[in-house]
Design a protein around this motif. Structure first.
Motif, PDB file in Angstrom:
ATOM      1  N   LEU A 264      60.500  33.725  50.995  1.00 54.63           N
ATOM      2  CA  LEU A 264      59.035  33.657  51.057  1.00 54.63           C
ATOM      3  C   LEU A 264      58.563  32.209  51.138  1.00 54.63           C
ATOM      4  CD1 LEU A 264      56.330  35.102  51.049  1.00 54.63           C
ATOM      5  CD2 LEU A 264      56.410  35.130  48.548  1.00 54.63           C
ATOM      6  N   ALA A 265      59.294  31.290  50.509  1.00 55.50           N
ATOM      7  CA  ALA A 265      58.884  29.885  50.533  1.00 55.50           C
ATOM      8  C   ALA A 265      58.871  29.321  51.949  1.00 55.50           C
ATOM      9  CB  ALA A 265      59.803  29.054  49.643  1.00 55.50           C
ATOM     10  N   VAL A 266      59.673  29.896  52.842  1.00 54.79           N
ATOM     11  CA  VAL A 266      59.688  29.430  54.230  1.00 54.79           C
ATOM     12  C   VAL A 266      58.324  29.631  54.883  1.00 54.79           C
ATOM     13  CG1 VAL A 266      60.723  29.810  56.509  1.00 54.79           C
ATOM     14  CG2 VAL A 266      62.158  29.831  54.459  1.00 54.79           C
ATOM     15  N   LEU A 267      57.628  30.713  54.495  1.00 57.73           N
ATOM     16  CA  LEU A 267      56.341  31.006  55.127  1.00 57.73           C
ATOM     17  C   LEU A 267      55.299  29.932  54.849  1.00 57.73           C
ATOM     18  CD1 LEU A 267      54.487  32.858  56.744  1.00 57.73           C
ATOM     19  CD2 LEU A 267      54.106  34.193  54.665  1.00 57.73           C
ATOM     20  N   PRO A 268      54.970  29.602  53.588  1.00 53.48           N
ATOM     21  CA  PRO A 268      53.986  28.530  53.387  1.00 53.48           C
ATOM     22  C   PRO A 268      54.480  27.171  53.884  1.00 53.48           C
ATOM     23  CG  PRO A 268      54.950  29.212  51.292  1.00 53.48           C
ATOM     24  CD  PRO A 268      55.364  30.219  52.312  1.00 53.48           C
ATOM     25  N   ALA A 269      55.810  26.948  53.861  1.00 51.57           N
ATOM     26  CA  ALA A 269      56.325  25.702  54.406  1.00 51.57           C
ATOM     27  C   ALA A 269      55.993  25.587  55.894  1.00 51.57           C
ATOM     28  CB  ALA A 269      57.833  25.615  54.196  1.00 51.57           C
ATOM     29  N   ALA A 270      56.121  26.711  56.610  1.00 53.53           N
ATOM     30  CA  ALA A 270      55.762  26.715  58.033  1.00 53.53           C
ATOM     31  C   ALA A 270      54.257  26.580  58.222  1.00 53.53           C
ATOM     32  CB  ALA A 270      56.269  27.999  58.683  1.00 53.53           C
ATOM     33  N   LEU A 271      53.485  27.234  57.361  1.00 52.77           N
ATOM     34  CA  LEU A 271      52.034  27.185  57.486  1.00 52.77           C
ATOM     35  C   LEU A 271      51.494  25.773  57.262  1.00 52.77           C
ATOM     36  CD1 LEU A 271      51.054  30.493  55.616  1.00 52.77           C
ATOM     37  CD2 LEU A 271      51.172  30.103  58.087  1.00 52.77           C
ATOM     38  N   MET A 272      52.149  25.013  56.394  1.00 53.38           N
ATOM     39  CA  MET A 272      51.667  23.659  56.128  1.00 53.38           C
ATOM     40  C   MET A 272      51.994  22.692  57.260  1.00 53.38           C
ATOM     41  SD  MET A 272      52.130  23.033  52.028  1.00 53.38           S
ATOM     42  CE  MET A 272      53.900  23.281  52.000  1.00 53.38           C
ATOM     43  N   ARG A 273      52.789  23.128  58.230  1.00 53.25           N
ATOM     44  CA  ARG A 273      53.130  22.274  59.359  1.00 53.25           C
ATOM     45  C   ARG A 273      52.159  22.443  60.527  1.00 53.25           C
ATOM     46  NH1 ARG A 273      58.452  20.355  59.406  1.00 53.25           N
ATOM     47  NH2 ARG A 273      58.488  20.446  61.683  1.00 53.25           N
ATOM     48  N   VAL A 274      51.219  23.370  60.422  1.00 51.08           N
ATOM     49  CA  VAL A 274      50.270  23.599  61.513  1.00 51.08           C
ATOM     50  C   VAL A 274      48.856  23.315  61.031  1.00 51.08           C
ATOM     51  CG1 VAL A 274      51.774  25.311  62.579  1.00 51.08           C
ATOM     52  CG2 VAL A 274      50.024  26.062  60.976  1.00 51.08           C
ATOM     53  N   GLN A 275      47.965  23.055  61.981  1.00 49.47           N
ATOM     54  CA  GLN A 275      46.591  22.698  61.650  1.00 49.47           C
ATOM     55  C   GLN A 275      45.586  23.747  62.084  1.00 49.47           C
ATOM     56  OE1 GLN A 275      46.010  20.048  59.775  1.00 49.47           O
ATOM     57  NE2 GLN A 275      48.230  19.638  59.805  1.00 49.47           N
ATOM     58  N   ARG A 276      45.959  24.579  63.033  1.00 48.41           N
ATOM     59  CA  ARG A 276      45.011  25.554  63.561  1.00 48.41           C
ATOM     60  C   ARG A 276      45.251  26.924  62.931  1.00 48.41           C
ATOM     61  NH1 ARG A 276      44.787  24.106  70.058  1.00 48.41           N
ATOM     62  NH2 ARG A 276      44.126  21.924  69.787  1.00 48.41           N
ATOM     63  N   ALA A 277      44.142  27.582  62.596  1.00 44.18           N
ATOM     64  CA  ALA A 277      44.246  28.865  61.899  1.00 44.18           C
ATOM     65  C   ALA A 277      44.988  29.910  62.727  1.00 44.18           C
ATOM     66  CB  ALA A 277      42.846  29.369  61.540  1.00 44.18           C
ATOM     67  N   TRP A 278      44.806  29.897  64.030  1.00 48.61           N
ATOM     68  CA  TRP A 278      45.440  30.943  64.829  1.00 48.61           C
ATOM     69  C   TRP A 278      46.951  30.747  64.889  1.00 48.61           C
ATOM     70  CZ3 TRP A 278      48.085  30.223  69.459  1.00 48.61           C
ATOM     71  CH2 TRP A 278      47.929  29.001  70.103  1.00 48.61           C
ATOM     72  N   HIS A 279      47.408  29.505  64.709  1.00 54.10           N
ATOM     73  CA  HIS A 279      48.847  29.292  64.569  1.00 54.10           C
ATOM     74  C   HIS A 279      49.352  29.946  63.281  1.00 54.10           C
ATOM     75  CE1 HIS A 279      48.816  25.495  67.335  1.00 54.10           C
ATOM     76  NE2 HIS A 279      48.814  26.631  68.006  1.00 54.10           N
ATOM     77  N   GLY A 280      48.562  29.829  62.227  1.00 56.79           N
ATOM     78  CA  GLY A 280      48.909  30.490  60.976  1.00 56.79           C
ATOM     79  C   GLY A 280      48.948  31.999  61.122  1.00 56.79           C
TER      80      GLY A 280
ATOM     81  N   VAL B 202      46.221  37.768  58.854  1.00 60.68           N
ATOM     82  CA  VAL B 202      44.863  37.319  58.537  1.00 60.68           C
ATOM     83  C   VAL B 202      44.885  36.340  57.372  1.00 60.68           C
ATOM     84  CG1 VAL B 202      42.623  38.054  57.643  1.00 60.68           C
ATOM     85  CG2 VAL B 202      43.714  39.350  59.486  1.00 60.68           C
ATOM     86  N   VAL B 203      45.597  36.689  56.292  1.00 59.23           N
ATOM     87  CA  VAL B 203      45.570  35.808  55.117  1.00 59.23           C
ATOM     88  C   VAL B 203      46.291  34.490  55.399  1.00 59.23           C
ATOM     89  CG1 VAL B 203      45.361  37.749  53.532  1.00 59.23           C
ATOM     90  CG2 VAL B 203      47.634  36.832  54.034  1.00 59.23           C
ATOM     91  N   CYS B 204      47.305  34.509  56.252  1.00 61.44           N
ATOM     92  CA  CYS B 204      47.976  33.250  56.593  1.00 61.44           C
ATOM     93  C   CYS B 204      47.051  32.353  57.418  1.00 61.44           C
ATOM     94  CB  CYS B 204      49.275  33.531  57.345  1.00 61.44           C
ATOM     95  SG  CYS B 204      50.595  34.196  56.289  1.00 61.44           S
ATOM     96  N   GLY B 205      46.267  32.958  58.304  1.00 61.30           N
ATOM     97  CA  GLY B 205      45.283  32.182  59.039  1.00 61.30           C
ATOM     98  C   GLY B 205      44.247  31.572  58.116  1.00 61.30           C
ATOM     99  N   LEU B 206      43.801  32.338  57.134  1.00 62.20           N
ATOM    100  CA  LEU B 206      42.826  31.816  56.175  1.00 62.20           C
ATOM    101  C   LEU B 206      43.436  30.696  55.339  1.00 62.20           C
ATOM    102  CD1 LEU B 206      41.135  35.125  54.949  1.00 62.20           C
ATOM    103  CD2 LEU B 206      40.231  33.451  56.569  1.00 62.20           C
ATOM    104  N   PHE B 207      44.709  30.836  54.999  1.00 62.40           N
ATOM    105  CA  PHE B 207      45.359  29.778  54.210  1.00 62.40           C
ATOM    106  C   PHE B 207      45.383  28.466  54.987  1.00 62.40           C
ATOM    107  CE2 PHE B 207      49.206  27.410  53.066  1.00 62.40           C
ATOM    108  CZ  PHE B 207      48.947  27.168  51.724  1.00 62.40           C
TER     109      PHE B 207
END
Length: 507
Positions: free
Chosen positions: A38-54, A105-110
């Motif tokens: 699960l830690a891989v997911l927020p690690a990937a999310l913190m590498r992007v800036q646009r919500a739709w990438h999330g 949706v929640v990853c985009g919001l994050f």
């Protein structure tokens, strides 16, 4: 990376490989793998800036996780339902893809609302993850199979179960995963992240040590039980020339001969309506338990074409004018009821008795041998908040839970072990033992501490003889709040944190 991590997330719920030693044995939950994947997911999310990438990253993770979790639905639809293989594959993928939208949706919001402080990111990610899990577990009748919290039934977070349940455990685990993901970014201004982790560890430690009346109470006197596992393949189960007479004969023999205080036969152990059974069959079983010191719980479909059908457990108790009856409340979409506009889909499959009536939400337990036996049927034990509703009246709360299942629809797959871990989580949440009587596995006795005390081999025809001790004590905190208010307290907490994160981001 996110797709690979999603597959590992599925494997953390019940290890699907026959390996000796590392990382675990077949069917075992791996709490540490759940955290790391699960830690891989927020690690990937913190590498992007646009919500739709999330959104895309979150959807890929969740879709892979869910496909790898309930891929065995293909067996029920293709092997036993007769659906062409390409359509069955597409159906499994479509279900996973749809449910993955909650996480997308929640990853985009994050991505859109995350801040610089690790502590705030931990809270926001945990709250968003909690809301996604709740939505999957409740919307559109809910399909919560494989929630991340089930991986922790043997881990250090298991002590939280009688307080906040499986979804609360999942939220705490996601906060820890977010902290792991943020390690690389931690420096002076993120010192609050260490404080947040210390608070989480303190909460877990405190939950392990705080007394629970239901856990600390002395158990009742032992009661002997016989759990029947007929091991009749789904391909034969409803065949008039093979499976039906085999089931009728074997279960009747075991019910007639058993000397246990309570004999339990699994879901649809009698695979025909009672009026379709051979002449005198049911009357002989009723007569067998009409007197003496033994009782039985038997899975059987009830009803007729005019009144409709129910998936039921019937209790045969000495001295009772009418048999006890429990009708399944939470039905399986497509398997036991047909959602609107999907009749065409079920017509493609040859699944008998596919449209049942729904039983009541809070049906009474069966009183016998000084215990209150609370049945639930198969899929129902995924919904801990619904089982908790039986504990609102403490004087009538169950002392022993009984799950009657037929997982033969999914062959000899990891679904059997996944379901065992689900039942174990319910015993931790509610601090009551669980008896599992199944057609092909896992037939088991689970203590109130979530430990499997006895179990039959999968895919075997056998009877599990055991002793069980019920618990008659004050319900757990989870049973009390979830029984009264369902999962609304978790919804409210998650929404409040997300609202605070949104307002902080606007400022």
């Amino acid at each position: 990376m996110a797709i690979l991590a999603g597959v590992l997330q599925a494997w953390s719920l019940a290890w699907p490989w026959h390996t000796d030693g590392f990382p675990g044995h077949y069917g075992q939950p791996l709490w540490w793998l759940q955290l790391l994947s699960l830690a891989v997911l927020p690690a990937a999310l913190m590498r992007v800036q646009r919500a739709w990438h999330g959104v895309l990253i979150g959807w890929g993770f969740a879709c892979a996780w869910l496909c790898a979790t309930f891929w065995w639905l293909f067996i029920s639809m293709h092997t036993y339902g007769g659906l062409p293989a390409p359509l069955a594959v597409l159906a499994v993928f479509a279900l996973a893809a749809f449910l993955a939208l909650y996480y997308a949706v929640v990853c985009g919001l994050f991505v859109a609302w995350r801040g610089e402080r690790l502590s705030a990111a931990m809270l926001l990610f945990a709250a968003l993850w909690l809301l996604a899990e709740l939505a999957r577990g409740q919307w559109w009748t809910g399909f919560p199979w494989g929630a991340g919290g089930y991986a922790h039934v043997d881990g250090p977070l298991a002590g939280l179960a009688p307080w906040i349940g499986v979804y609360g455990i999942g939220a705490v685990a996601s906060a820890m995963a977010m902290w792991l993901a943020g390690l690389r970014a931690v420096h002076a201004r993120h010192a609050s992240g260490y404080v947040a982790l210390a608070v989480l560890v303190g909460v877990v430690w405190l939950a392990q040590g705080l007394p629970q009346a239901a856990v600390a109470a002395a158990p009742n006197q032992p009661v002997s039980v016989a759990l029947l596992q007929g091991n009749i393949s789904q391909g034969e189960k409803f065949q008039a020339s093979s499976g039906i007479p085999m089931a009728l004969a074997w279960y009747a023999q075991q019910l007639q001969q058993s000397q246990a205080d309570m004999v339990i036969a699994p879901e649809t152990a009698i695979p025909v309506l009672l009026q379709q059974a051979p002449h005198g069959y049911w009357q002989e079983l009723q007569q067998r338990f009409a007197s003496g010191k033994q009782a039985a719980l038997v899975g059987v479909p009830l009803g007729d074409f005019e009144q409709g059908y129910t998936n039921s457990m019937v209790g045969l108790v000495p001295g009772s004018a009418e048999p006890y009856r429990y009708d399944k409340h939470h039905l399986v979409p497509f398997g036991e009821f047909i959602p609107p506009m999907f009749r065409w889909f079920t017509d493609l499959m040859q699944i008998p008795l596919g449209d049942f009536n729904r039983g009541g939400m809070n049906q009474p337990s069966l009183a016998w041998a000084g215990e209150r036996w609370a049945p639930n049927i198969c899929y129902e034990d995924l919904f801990g908040e619904e089982l908790a509703s039986r504990f609102v009246d403490g004087a009538q709360s169950p002392t022993i839970m009984v799950n009657a299942s037929n997982i033969a629809w999914f062959g000899d797959s990891i679904a059997i072990d996944q379901h065992l871990q689900i039942s174990r989580m319910r015993t931790l949440e509610l601090a009551r033992p669980m008896l599992r009587a199944t057609n092909t596995g896992a037939t088991a006795v689970i203590g109130r501490d979530g430990v499997v005390q006895q179990i039959l081999p999968h895919q075997s025809r056998a009877v599990l003889q055991a002793q069980v001790q019920g618990v008659d004590a004050t319900p757990t905190w989870f049973a009390q709040w979830a029984g009264r208010w369902g999962l609304w307290p978790l919804w409210g907490l998650g929404l409040l944190v997300v609202l605070a994160g949104w307002m902080g981001r606007r400022r």
